[in-house]
Design a protein around this motif. Structure first.
Motif, PDB file in Angstrom:
ATOM      1  N   ALA A  83       0.867  -1.330  -0.024  1.00 50.01           N
ATOM      2  CA  ALA A  83       0.053   0.017   0.068  1.00 50.01           C
ATOM      3  C   ALA A  83       0.919   1.382  -0.040  1.00 50.01           C
ATOM      4  O   ALA A  83       0.676   2.197  -0.716  1.00 50.01           O
ATOM      5  CB  ALA A  83      -0.990  -0.084   1.171  1.00 50.01           C
ATOM      6  N   TYR A  84       1.882   1.362   0.698  1.00 54.86           N
ATOM      7  CA  TYR A  84       2.701   2.318   0.971  1.00 54.86           C
ATOM      8  C   TYR A  84       3.596   2.493  -0.483  1.00 54.86           C
ATOM      9  O   TYR A  84       3.881   3.679  -0.826  1.00 54.86           O
ATOM     10  CB  TYR A  84       3.676   1.843   2.238  1.00 54.86           C
ATOM     11  CG  TYR A  84       5.025   2.559   1.888  1.00 54.86           C
ATOM     12  CD1 TYR A  84       5.572   3.844   2.242  1.00 54.86           C
ATOM     13  CD2 TYR A  84       6.264   1.809   1.618  1.00 54.86           C
ATOM     14  CE1 TYR A  84       6.720   4.421   2.262  1.00 54.86           C
ATOM     15  CE2 TYR A  84       7.693   2.285   1.654  1.00 54.86           C
ATOM     16  CZ  TYR A  84       7.810   3.493   2.018  1.00 54.86           C
ATOM     17  OH  TYR A  84       9.034   4.249   1.991  1.00 54.86           O
ATOM     18  N   ARG A  85       3.968   1.394  -1.095  1.00 51.23           N
ATOM     19  CA  ARG A  85       4.889   1.760  -2.384  1.00 51.23           C
ATOM     20  C   ARG A  85       3.787   2.053  -3.454  1.00 51.23           C
ATOM     21  O   ARG A  85       4.285   3.006  -4.180  1.00 51.23           O
ATOM     22  CB  ARG A  85       5.371   0.009  -2.653  1.00 51.23           C
ATOM     23  CG  ARG A  85       6.389  -0.385  -1.981  1.00 51.23           C
ATOM     24  CD  ARG A  85       7.696   0.406  -2.431  1.00 51.23           C
ATOM     25  NE  ARG A  85       8.281   0.143  -3.650  1.00 51.23           N
ATOM     26  CZ  ARG A  85       8.611   1.123  -4.546  1.00 51.23           C
ATOM     27  NH1 ARG A  85       8.124   2.221  -4.258  1.00 51.23           N
ATOM     28  NH2 ARG A  85       8.919   0.616  -5.713  1.00 51.23           N
ATOM     29  N   LEU A  86       2.611   1.628  -3.373  1.00 48.90           N
ATOM     30  CA  LEU A  86       1.641   2.210  -4.605  1.00 48.90           C
ATOM     31  C   LEU A  86       1.279   3.594  -4.261  1.00 48.90           C
ATOM     32  O   LEU A  86       1.343   4.507  -5.177  1.00 48.90           O
ATOM     33  CB  LEU A  86       0.145   1.328  -4.292  1.00 48.90           C
ATOM     34  CG  LEU A  86       0.455   0.011  -4.814  1.00 48.90           C
ATOM     35  CD1 LEU A  86      -1.122  -0.849  -4.656  1.00 48.90           C
ATOM     36  CD2 LEU A  86       0.116   0.162  -6.508  1.00 48.90           C
ATOM     37  N   TYR A  87       1.176   4.039  -2.922  1.00 49.24           N
ATOM     38  CA  TYR A  87       0.919   5.570  -2.787  1.00 49.24           C
ATOM     39  C   TYR A  87       2.068   6.274  -3.188  1.00 49.24           C
ATOM     40  O   TYR A  87       1.807   7.420  -3.931  1.00 49.24           O
ATOM     41  CB  TYR A  87       0.647   5.689  -1.152  1.00 49.24           C
ATOM     42  CG  TYR A  87       0.075   7.051  -0.981  1.00 49.24           C
ATOM     43  CD1 TYR A  87      -1.120   7.702  -0.915  1.00 49.24           C
ATOM     44  CD2 TYR A  87       1.268   8.128  -0.391  1.00 49.24           C
ATOM     45  CE1 TYR A  87      -1.382   8.827  -0.710  1.00 49.24           C
ATOM     46  CE2 TYR A  87       0.916   9.564  -0.176  1.00 49.24           C
ATOM     47  CZ  TYR A  87      -0.621   9.608  -0.255  1.00 49.24           C
ATOM     48  OH  TYR A  87      -0.964  10.973  -0.001  1.00 49.24           O
TER      49      TYR A  87
ATOM     50  N   TYR B  94      -4.522   0.705   2.320  1.00 51.14           N
ATOM     51  CA  TYR B  94      -4.160   1.646   1.452  1.00 51.14           C
ATOM     52  C   TYR B  94      -5.556   2.823   1.942  1.00 51.14           C
ATOM     53  O   TYR B  94      -5.111   3.947   2.534  1.00 51.14           O
ATOM     54  CB  TYR B  94      -4.384   1.572   0.041  1.00 51.14           C
ATOM     55  CG  TYR B  94      -4.089   2.941  -0.870  1.00 51.14           C
ATOM     56  CD1 TYR B  94      -2.822   2.791  -1.418  1.00 51.14           C
ATOM     57  CD2 TYR B  94      -4.913   3.767  -1.353  1.00 51.14           C
ATOM     58  CE1 TYR B  94      -2.540   3.802  -2.284  1.00 51.14           C
ATOM     59  CE2 TYR B  94      -4.609   4.637  -1.984  1.00 51.14           C
ATOM     60  CZ  TYR B  94      -3.577   4.743  -2.691  1.00 51.14           C
ATOM     61  OH  TYR B  94      -2.981   5.971  -3.397  1.00 51.14           O
ATOM     62  N   LYS B  95      -6.509   2.327   1.961  1.00 50.70           N
ATOM     63  CA  LYS B  95      -7.703   3.251   2.603  1.00 50.70           C
ATOM     64  C   LYS B  95      -7.724   3.770   4.031  1.00 50.70           C
ATOM     65  O   LYS B  95      -7.904   5.020   4.424  1.00 50.70           O
ATOM     66  CB  LYS B  95      -9.277   2.711   2.333  1.00 50.70           C
ATOM     67  CG  LYS B  95     -10.223   3.520   2.283  1.00 50.70           C
ATOM     68  CD  LYS B  95     -11.401   2.769   1.560  1.00 50.70           C
ATOM     69  CE  LYS B  95     -12.480   3.851   1.459  1.00 50.70           C
ATOM     70  NZ  LYS B  95     -13.597   3.220   0.813  1.00 50.70           N
ATOM     71  N   GLU B  96      -7.373   2.682   4.730  1.00 50.02           N
ATOM     72  CA  GLU B  96      -7.068   3.048   6.240  1.00 50.02           C
ATOM     73  C   GLU B  96      -6.074   4.044   6.530  1.00 50.02           C
ATOM     74  O   GLU B  96      -6.129   5.085   7.219  1.00 50.02           O
ATOM     75  CB  GLU B  96      -6.566   1.848   7.116  1.00 50.02           C
ATOM     76  CG  GLU B  96      -7.552   1.032   7.480  1.00 50.02           C
ATOM     77  CD  GLU B  96      -7.315  -0.371   7.592  1.00 50.02           C
ATOM     78  OE1 GLU B  96      -6.085  -0.771   8.126  1.00 50.02           O
ATOM     79  OE2 GLU B  96      -8.109  -1.429   7.713  1.00 50.02           O
ATOM     80  N   ARG B  97      -4.960   4.020   5.631  1.00 49.39           N
ATOM     81  CA  ARG B  97      -3.766   4.871   5.958  1.00 49.39           C
ATOM     82  C   ARG B  97      -3.714   6.113   5.169  1.00 49.39           C
ATOM     83  O   ARG B  97      -3.094   7.078   5.840  1.00 49.39           O
ATOM     84  CB  ARG B  97      -2.665   3.889   5.490  1.00 49.39           C
ATOM     85  CG  ARG B  97      -1.423   4.646   5.867  1.00 49.39           C
ATOM     86  CD  ARG B  97      -0.037   3.706   5.805  1.00 49.39           C
ATOM     87  NE  ARG B  97       1.139   4.499   5.967  1.00 49.39           N
ATOM     88  CZ  ARG B  97       2.487   3.755   5.947  1.00 49.39           C
ATOM     89  NH1 ARG B  97       2.610   2.253   5.492  1.00 49.39           N
ATOM     90  NH2 ARG B  97       3.514   4.297   6.163  1.00 49.39           N
ATOM     91  N   TYR B  98      -4.397   6.264   4.047  1.00 44.20           N
ATOM     92  CA  TYR B  98      -4.429   7.386   3.120  1.00 44.20           C
ATOM     93  C   TYR B  98      -5.578   8.076   3.035  1.00 44.20           C
ATOM     94  O   TYR B  98      -5.863   9.120   2.399  1.00 44.20           O
ATOM     95  CB  TYR B  98      -3.608   7.161   1.875  1.00 44.20           C
ATOM     96  CG  TYR B  98      -2.271   6.614   2.138  1.00 44.20           C
ATOM     97  CD1 TYR B  98      -1.072   7.130   2.508  1.00 44.20           C
ATOM     98  CD2 TYR B  98      -1.978   5.178   1.743  1.00 44.20           C
ATOM     99  CE1 TYR B  98      -0.023   6.706   2.910  1.00 44.20           C
ATOM    100  CE2 TYR B  98      -0.875   4.512   1.753  1.00 44.20           C
ATOM    101  CZ  TYR B  98       0.293   5.147   2.445  1.00 44.20           C
ATOM    102  OH  TYR B  98       1.357   4.639   2.598  1.00 44.20           O
ATOM    103  N   GLY B  99      -6.609   7.434   3.530  1.00 46.20           N
ATOM    104  CA  GLY B  99      -7.861   8.343   3.592  1.00 46.20           C
ATOM    105  C   GLY B  99      -8.796   8.202   2.368  1.00 46.20           C
ATOM    106  O   GLY B  99      -9.771   8.403   2.245  1.00 46.20           O
ATOM    107  N   LYS B 100      -8.229   7.992   1.121  1.00 45.66           N
ATOM    108  CA  LYS B 100      -8.388   7.859  -0.176  1.00 45.66           C
ATOM    109  C   LYS B 100      -8.584   6.214  -0.477  1.00 45.66           C
ATOM    110  O   LYS B 100      -7.556   5.728  -0.303  1.00 45.66           O
ATOM    111  CB  LYS B 100      -8.155   8.636  -1.417  1.00 45.66           C
ATOM    112  CG  LYS B 100      -8.392  10.181  -0.638  1.00 45.66           C
ATOM    113  CD  LYS B 100      -9.376  10.577  -1.807  1.00 45.66           C
ATOM    114  CE  LYS B 100     -10.042  12.101  -1.728  1.00 45.66           C
ATOM    115  NZ  LYS B 100      -9.010  13.012  -1.202  1.00 45.66           N
TER     116      LYS B 100
END
Length: 302
Positions: free
Chosen positions: A231-235, A267-273
């Motif tokens: 998720a971090y790498r995708l963001y 991803y959603k939990e961490r970045y809000g979108k």
């Protein structure tokens, strides 16, 4: 196979048909479709996709047609043999795969390119970054075994390696991170926090730099939670690199039948979108449609 044949043979390639079929089948089904396609038309589906498609859309459709180990091998080959070595691709793949996945990937690499993966890593990378990649590529991590009595001792070695930074300490550091089981490393990281009062990732970031540091951090993050790592790498690929297509495509395809649902959740939990929202925002055309079909979304995304 017949529908794909029709879509590829027409005057204008029917890209929607390709998306509907190839993104909505699992990998083993796609391989059976490719076999039926060869029997029906006497041609290779991957070759026909390559000839009829272009740019990133082609990369997605062709990527879906490889079995997982072959896809990893394909990505590693291009990362090692391209104009510039793509270190981040090497990190993503080798820091996150299990022993069995690494073994199958090495076999596929040899079959597809008639080269030895470890020899190519040896010749295309350097320094402690190379040593750590070589160690990971052996696929000899202990699995399922944990010994609480040695966790504090291992943590002490890691702590000393972050203080002293000699060549020998770097070797000890990567030996522990590449060879101990995930269960063991969980305990080691906890002990490290107890000894140093610092999180192991922060310590590595302070003490080391370059791709060696990125690789060590990737290993730690994968030990803790692979979906969070991806998720971090995708963001980063979407936001920090101005939509780094190769990274987004590689992670979506490689994780699509492993942990993509969990990656979406993190991803959603961490970045809000949602990941779906961000891909929609940055990609376009049939390329966007293909990525969104692989990613899929929750009801509110549509």
């Amino acid at each position: 196979a017949q529908l794909l044949g029709g879509a590829l043979q027409g005057i204008s390639c029917e890209k929607d048909v390709l998306i509907d079929i190839l993104t909505q089948r699992c990998n083993s089904q796609r391989l059976m479709i490719a076999e039926a396609y060869r029997d029906m038309y006497g041609r290779d589906l991957i070759t026909d996709l390559k000839e009829n498609l272009s740019h990133h859309f082609k990369e997605v459709m062709v990527g879906l047609m490889y079995p997982p180990a072959s896809y990893d091998a394909h990505e590693l080959w291009h990362a090692l043999k391209g104009v510039d070595t793509e270190e981040k691709c090497l990190i993503d793949i080798l820091a996150s795969r299990s022993n069995m996945e690494i073994f199958q990937m090495k076999e596929a690499y040899l079959m597809q390119y008639n080269n030895d993966l470890q020899q190519d890593i040896d010749s295309e990378t350097s320094g402690h970054f190379r040593d750590t990649l070589m160690n990971l590529a052996q696929g000899t991590r202990m699995e399922g075994y944990a010994d609480p009595s040695t966790a504090a001792q291992d943590a002490m070695i890691l702590w000393e390696a972050c203080q002293q930074k000699t060549g020998e300490h770097k070797n000890l550091l990567q030996m522990i991170l590449c060879n101990k089981s995930y269960q063991q490393l969980w305990m080691v990281f906890q002990e490290f926090q107890n000894i140093s009062g610092q999180d192991i990732v922060d310590a590595i970031n302070e003490c080391y730099d370059g791709y060696f540091q990125e690789l060590l951090v990737a290993i730690v993050l994968c030990v803790r939670d692979k979906p969070s790592y991806f998720a971090y790498r995708l963001y980063n690929a979407i936001h920090d690199l101005g939509f780094h297509n190769k990274t987004v495509i590689r992670i979506l395809i490689a994780r699509s039948e492993i942990d993509l649902m969990n990656i979406r959740q993190r991803y959603k939990e961490r970045y809000g979108k949602s990941l779906f929202h961000d891909i929609k925002h940055f990609a376009s055309g049939h390329y966007e449609s293909a990525l969104l079909a692989i990613c899929a979304g929750d009801a509110e995304d549509y």
